[in-house]
Structures are given as C-alpha cells and as structure tokens.
Write an enzyme that holds these catalytic residues in place. Structure first.
Site, mmCIF file in Angstrom:
data_model
loop_
_atom_site.group_PDB
_atom_site.id
_atom_site.type_symbol
_atom_site.label_atom_id
_atom_site.label_comp_id
_atom_site.label_asym_id
_atom_site.label_seq_id
_atom_site.Cartn_x
_atom_site.Cartn_y
_atom_site.Cartn_z
ATOM 1 C CG ASN A 228 -1.728 1.239 1.377
ATOM 2 O OD1 ASN A 228 -1.833 2.019 0.435
ATOM 3 N ND2 ASN A 228 -2.320 1.438 2.550
ATOM 4 C CD GLU B 251 -2.813 5.743 6.600
ATOM 5 O OE1 GLU B 251 -2.777 5.802 5.362
ATOM 6 O OE2 GLU B 251 -1.890 5.250 7.284
ATOM 7 C CE LYS C 61 -0.105 3.344 4.687
ATOM 8 N NZ LYS C 61 -0.053 3.475 6.126
ATOM 9 C CG HIS D 153 -5.864 2.313 4.972
ATOM 10 N ND1 HIS D 153 -5.421 3.231 5.891
ATOM 11 C CD2 HIS D 153 -4.890 1.377 4.869
ATOM 12 C CE1 HIS D 153 -4.215 2.856 6.316
ATOM 13 N NE2 HIS D 153 -3.869 1.735 5.711
ATOM 14 N N GLY E 247 2.333 2.088 10.738
ATOM 15 C CA GLY E 247 3.363 3.118 10.616
ATOM 16 C C GLY E 247 4.071 3.450 11.921
ATOM 17 C CB SER F 60 4.786 -2.182 11.891
ATOM 18 O OG SER F 60 4.466 -0.821 12.145
ATOM 19 C CD GLU G 230 -3.810 -2.250 7.083
ATOM 20 O OE1 GLU G 230 -2.674 -2.498 6.682
ATOM 21 O OE2 GLU G 230 -4.431 -1.221 6.775
HETATM 22 P P1 PGA Z 1 2.638 0.110 7.599
HETATM 23 O O1 PGA Z 1 1.215 0.430 6.920
HETATM 24 O O2 PGA Z 1 3.114 -1.192 7.033
HETATM 25 O O3 PGA Z 1 3.517 1.259 7.197
HETATM 26 O O4 PGA Z 1 2.412 0.035 9.077
HETATM 27 C C1 PGA Z 1 0.275 -0.582 6.709
HETATM 28 C C2 PGA Z 1 -0.979 -0.002 6.115
HETATM 29 O O5 PGA Z 1 -1.394 1.093 6.506
HETATM 30 O O6 PGA Z 1 -1.603 -0.626 5.231
#
Ligand code: PGA
Length: 251
Positions: free
Chosen positions: A10, A97, A12, A95, A173, A213, A167
């Site tokens: 992903n 976010e 982003k 997601h 992140g 992560s 998630e």
């Molecule tokens: P990350 O993000 O691997 O940077 O923690 C995962 C995601 O948001 O899909």
C-alpha cells in the site's frame, strides 16, 4: 483449504508514475517464489503507469479507494469502472486513514465494496481497532461491528473475491507490530464471524491479511499463523528490495 498467500503493498500518497515505473523495473529483476499473489495499491495518478510496468508479471495493481457511483458530478472522485479501465484488478477500501481522516463510515465501506464488485475489482476491505479500543477491551466487538457494516446485505456469493485486511490502527506506521499470537487471535475471530454470518465455506475460503508494520524480519512468523493469509504492507512496500524480501518469506 486453498487460500493462496497474498502480499499486498500500500503505497499511500507516495510515488509518481515515473517512480512507479522505476520501482517495478527493479522489483521485476528479483525472482520470487511462485505460489504467492502480489498486489500494489498505488495512487490514482500512477495506476496506468504501474499496470504497464507490471504487465506480464502477474502482479495485480490496485487503487486505494473508489467512489460508489459510476460517473457524475462528484468532483475529485474516481469510480470503479474508471479504475478497472485503467487496468487495475483490485481496490483497497476502508483503510483506517480514510476512516479517521476523510470520514469514511461503515455504510460507505459497504457501498464502496459493492461498487468494487460491480466493477469486477477485488475489494481489499480494511478493519482495525484503535489503541483506546484495544485497551478498553472492545477489540472483538468493534471488529464484528465493522464487518457487519462492511458486508451488510451480502450473500455468500458476494464474498467469493473479497479480501479482508486486519490492521490494528496502533500498529500502522508505528513500528509496533501485533505479535503473531495477537494477530492470529483476531484473524481466528474474523474467520469465526464469517462462518456465523455466512457459512463455513466462506470462512474457509476468505483471505484475511494482516497489516501494521509488516517488515522483512517479521513477515515469516506472521505468515506461519494458520489464519493469516497474507499481508498489507505500507512503509516496507516502498523499496523494491524490502518488498522482494517480504514476498520471499520462508514458509
Ligand atoms: P505500515 O502500513 O506497514 O507502514 O504500518 C500498513 C498499512 O497502513 O496498510
């Protein structure tokens, strides 16, 4: 059970079309184990360049969101048919976010998932609890409610291509990965929910990814869990060398 592992990046809001071409140029030089599916959620502006750069590799290009109407006066939005016409095969929906920063609700996630299916895109539907929910002991109830909303009105036949991504918001992140045992506990809960809401076949066949992560050094232990069928990877999907290691996790 035939749940093929799915390793999905992903990106982003990273990578221009030129950077996407460069990335796939590098990734495709690596060899990887064949019994795994690979996908990348890329920005809308990089969809076509990514599809072209990945052509013939079997890599699935995904959008990171969609709007549920096919066309119309919806400034700034992009529809399922537009994404499919760009050559994409999947779309990330709900997601955290988007839920946290852009107001995506459970009802929207449902409409977007329906729109993805109508456009023949594989929906990768994200759910996850916040740290406050986890600490308050609400994780399972909250996830069940998110699943209920996402798939309201769905029949087992609608679930055939659906992928779920668990998630935990506190792990995205942050470098704090859920332990494989913590993730497995939730994945098993999700599978049980699928069996109760739909049927055992749906539960057995639906792929459930873990995200938060995921890195080259923790992917194998996560993937070793019986109910973890893949990963949704943010930060570590931005460098071809890192992602190649993730794809090639030892099983
Ligand atoms: P990350 O993000 O691997 O940077 O923690 C995962 C995601 O948001 O899909």
């Amino acid at each position: 059970m035939s749940r093929k592992p799915l390793l999905a990046g992903n990106w982003k809001m990273f990578k221009t079309s030129a950077q996407a071409r460069e990335f796939f140029g590098e990734l495709l030089k690596q060899t990887y184990k064949g019994d795994r599916e690979i996908a990348f959620g890329v920005p809308f502006t990089s969809l076509e360049a990514s599809v072209e750069a990945a052509r013939g590799s079997g890599i699935i290009i995904a959008a990171q969101d969609l709007y549920w109407e096919n066309e119309g006066a919806f400034t700034g939005e992009v529809s399922g048919p537009m994404i499919a016409a760009a050559g994409a095969g999947a779309v990330i929906i709900g997601h955290s976010e988007r839920r946290q920063m852009f107001g995506d609700t459970g009802e929207w996630v449902n409409r977007k998932t329906r729109a993805a299916l109508a456009a023949k895109l594989t929906p990768i539907v994200c759910i996850g609890e916040s740290l406050a929910d986890r600490e308050g002991g609400r994780t399972f109830d909250l996830l069940s409610a998110q699943l209920q909303d996402a798939f309201a009105g769905f029949a087992p036949a609608d679930m055939v291509t659906v992928v779920i991504a668990y998630e935990p918001v506190w792990a995205i992140g942050t470098g704090k990965t859920a332990t494989p045992e913590m993730a497995e506990e939730v994945h098993a809960h999700i599978r049980k929910w699928l069996a109760g809401r739909f049927d055992q076949t749906t539960a057995d066949n639906t792929r459930i990814l873990y995200g938060g992560s995921v890195k080259p050094d923790n992917v194998a232990k996560l993937m070793a869990q019986p109910d973890i069928d893949g990963a949704l990877v943010g930060g570590a999907s931005l460098k071809a060398a890192d992602f190649a290691q993730i794809i090639n996790f030892d099983s």
